[in-house]
Design a protein around this motif. Structure first.
Motif, PDB file in Angstrom:
ATOM      1  N   GLY A 144      50.379  20.056  52.318  1.00  0.00           N
ATOM      2  CA  GLY A 144      49.701  19.152  51.395  1.00  0.00           C
ATOM      3  C   GLY A 144      48.962  18.061  52.149  1.00  0.00           C
ATOM      4  N   LEU A 145      47.759  17.754  51.709  1.00  0.00           N
ATOM      5  CA  LEU A 145      46.965  16.663  52.292  1.00  0.00           C
ATOM      6  C   LEU A 145      46.546  15.706  51.190  1.00  0.00           C
ATOM      7  CD1 LEU A 145      44.567  18.574  54.731  1.00  0.00           C
ATOM      8  CD2 LEU A 145      46.738  17.449  55.289  1.00  0.00           C
ATOM      9  N   GLY A 146      46.470  14.440  51.531  1.00  0.00           N
ATOM     10  CA  GLY A 146      45.989  13.436  50.597  1.00  0.00           C
ATOM     11  C   GLY A 146      44.884  12.615  51.225  1.00  0.00           C
ATOM     12  N   ALA A 147      44.030  12.062  50.398  1.00  0.00           N
ATOM     13  CA  ALA A 147      42.924  11.236  50.880  1.00  0.00           C
ATOM     14  C   ALA A 147      42.504  10.275  49.780  1.00  0.00           C
ATOM     15  CB  ALA A 147      41.742  12.101  51.299  1.00  0.00           C
ATOM     16  N   ASN A 148      41.912   9.177  50.177  1.00  0.00           N
ATOM     17  CA  ASN A 148      41.400   8.191  49.231  1.00  0.00           C
ATOM     18  C   ASN A 148      40.297   7.392  49.923  1.00  0.00           C
ATOM     19  OD1 ASN A 148      42.784   6.109  50.819  1.00  0.00           O
ATOM     20  ND2 ASN A 148      44.662   6.863  49.842  1.00  0.00           N
ATOM     21  N   SER A 149      39.795   6.385  49.243  1.00  0.00           N
ATOM     22  CA  SER A 149      38.653   5.651  49.783  1.00  0.00           C
ATOM     23  C   SER A 149      39.021   4.732  50.932  1.00  0.00           C
ATOM     24  CB  SER A 149      37.970   4.849  48.668  1.00  0.00           C
ATOM     25  OG  SER A 149      38.887   3.934  48.084  1.00  0.00           O
ATOM     26  N   TYR A 150      40.303   4.613  51.263  1.00  0.00           N
ATOM     27  CA  TYR A 150      40.708   3.867  52.453  1.00  0.00           C
ATOM     28  C   TYR A 150      40.441   4.675  53.725  1.00  0.00           C
ATOM     29  CZ  TYR A 150      43.325   0.591  49.471  1.00  0.00           C
ATOM     30  OH  TYR A 150      43.688  -0.349  48.537  1.00  0.00           O
ATOM     31  N   VAL A 151      40.184   5.961  53.578  1.00  0.00           N
ATOM     32  CA  VAL A 151      40.022   6.873  54.711  1.00  0.00           C
ATOM     33  C   VAL A 151      38.593   7.408  54.704  1.00  0.00           C
ATOM     34  CG1 VAL A 151      40.943   8.911  55.868  1.00  0.00           C
ATOM     35  CG2 VAL A 151      42.445   7.510  54.432  1.00  0.00           C
ATOM     36  N   THR A 152      37.932   7.439  55.851  1.00  0.00           N
ATOM     37  CA  THR A 152      36.539   7.890  55.896  1.00  0.00           C
ATOM     38  C   THR A 152      36.441   9.393  55.655  1.00  0.00           C
ATOM     39  OG1 THR A 152      36.525   8.366  58.265  1.00  0.00           O
ATOM     40  CG2 THR A 152      36.021   6.100  57.589  1.00  0.00           C
ATOM     41  N   PRO A 153      35.342   9.858  55.086  1.00  0.00           N
ATOM     42  CA  PRO A 153      35.144  11.300  54.918  1.00  0.00           C
ATOM     43  C   PRO A 153      35.235  12.056  56.236  1.00  0.00           C
ATOM     44  CG  PRO A 153      33.536  10.077  53.622  1.00  0.00           C
ATOM     45  CD  PRO A 153      34.252   9.073  54.471  1.00  0.00           C
ATOM     46  N   GLU A 154      34.747  11.437  57.312  1.00  0.00           N
ATOM     47  CA  GLU A 154      34.777  12.088  58.613  1.00  0.00           C
ATOM     48  C   GLU A 154      36.220  12.306  59.087  1.00  0.00           C
ATOM     49  OE1 GLU A 154      30.966  10.256  57.858  1.00  0.00           O
ATOM     50  OE2 GLU A 154      32.985   9.397  57.863  1.00  0.00           O
ATOM     51  N   ALA A 155      37.086  11.332  58.834  1.00  0.00           N
ATOM     52  CA  ALA A 155      38.487  11.465  59.228  1.00  0.00           C
ATOM     53  C   ALA A 155      39.173  12.569  58.432  1.00  0.00           C
ATOM     54  CB  ALA A 155      39.218  10.135  59.028  1.00  0.00           C
ATOM     55  N   VAL A 156      38.876  12.644  57.146  1.00  0.00           N
ATOM     56  CA  VAL A 156      39.457  13.703  56.308  1.00  0.00           C
ATOM     57  C   VAL A 156      38.992  15.071  56.791  1.00  0.00           C
ATOM     58  CG1 VAL A 156      39.592  14.661  53.987  1.00  0.00           C
ATOM     59  CG2 VAL A 156      39.635  12.171  54.318  1.00  0.00           C
ATOM     60  N   ALA A 157      37.700  15.189  57.073  1.00  0.00           N
ATOM     61  CA  ALA A 157      37.159  16.470  57.549  1.00  0.00           C
ATOM     62  C   ALA A 157      37.811  16.886  58.856  1.00  0.00           C
ATOM     63  CB  ALA A 157      35.649  16.366  57.726  1.00  0.00           C
ATOM     64  N   ASP A 158      38.070  15.922  59.733  1.00  0.00           N
ATOM     65  CA  ASP A 158      38.712  16.229  61.010  1.00  0.00           C
ATOM     66  C   ASP A 158      40.138  16.730  60.813  1.00  0.00           C
ATOM     67  OD1 ASP A 158      38.889  16.074  64.004  1.00  0.00           O
ATOM     68  OD2 ASP A 158      40.421  14.597  63.495  1.00  0.00           O
TER      69      ASP A 158
END
Length: 266
Positions: free
Chosen positions: A161-175
């Protein structure tokens, strides 16, 4: 039986009962969600409704009536200090975005800390008819069935499972996604970090990683994972740190090393 054991048992029984009642209230709102007024908080994806506020109010009032010396931290109304050494940490509806959009991936999450350590975790997922419950030294259960993690499950033969939100950059999520896929893993995101942590405890996911998460989203799930035989990255709970965000990582025994690498911890 020590006074601490008695205090834990009392709070575990109460937390389980309150979670069920709060879940029933939230489900009633979910079934008539078209009538709710939806507001935004930090950004257009960060939403809240009267359902979140009223469910948290219900939980707060129940705790205050039964245990007036306990502290309380809720996502919607903040932190109230206590005197007992116990603090309730609550997300009344984790997964509000799925909730308001008619999807079942949301839950009520209730944790109880003792001297900063999560000793109780209860997660009620009303749309699925599932209650996850754990207390320190008492194991973790799903609808009364004991949970125990399989060490043979890894990121390569299970889902992460992965989570993401606006505190994290799109580039970091993609990585993060790229590195997981290159290691032979696959992933899911259902919109509720608390529920995905419960899935780690249940063995449905081999691990969960979110670079920035709040205490009310993760501490109940952390207790569940620990009592099911898994591992998690400690969450800072000292003083004001309890109300701030932090990386969240949890894994079953066969996936810990890979999750630590994925989160940059190893």
């Amino acid at each position: 039986m020590t006074s601490q054991d008695t205090g834990l048992d009392t709070r575990f029984t109460l937390a389980t009962a309150i979670a069920r009642e709060a879940g029933a209230m939230a489900l009633d709102y979910f079934n008539r969600r078209d009538s709710l007024v939806i507001e935004t908080k930090r950004d257009l994806q960060d939403v809240v409704s009267i359902a979140d506020r009223n469910v948290e109010t219900l939980i707060r009032e129940k705790v205050e009536a039964a245990l007036p010396g306990d502290g309380f931290l809720g996502e919607e109304f903040g932190h109230t200090a206590g005197t007992s050494g116990y603090t309730w940490v609550v997300d009344p509806i984790d997964g509000t975005a799925p909730f308001v959009n008619g999807m079942p991936n949301w839950c009520v999450s209730i944790a109880v800390l003792h001297d900063g350590v999560p000793v109780i975790g209860v997660i009620d997922a009303p749309c699925h008819g599932e209650v996850y419950a754990a207390a320190t030294g008492r194991g973790a259960e799903l609808n009364g069935r004991r949970l125990s993690l399989d060490p043979s499950r890894t990121i390569r033969n299970g889902m992460t499972g992965l989570g993401a939100n606006s505190y994290v950059t799109p580039e970091a999520v993609a990585d993060i996604v790229s590195r997981l896929l290159h290691e032979g893993g696959t992933f899911m995101r259902n919109g509720s970090g608390a529920l995905m942590l419960a899935y780690v405890a249940a063995g449905r996911l081999v691990g969960y990683y979110e670079p920035y998460m709040h205490a009310w989203d993760c501490l109940a799930g952390y207790c569940l994972v620990t009592e099911a035989g898994g591992w998690h990255l400690p969450f800072p709970t000292e003083g004001e740190k309890l109300t701030r965000g932090s990386p969240v990582v949890a894994a079953g025994p066969g996936a810990r090393i890979d999750l630590e690498k994925l989160a940059g911890l190893a």
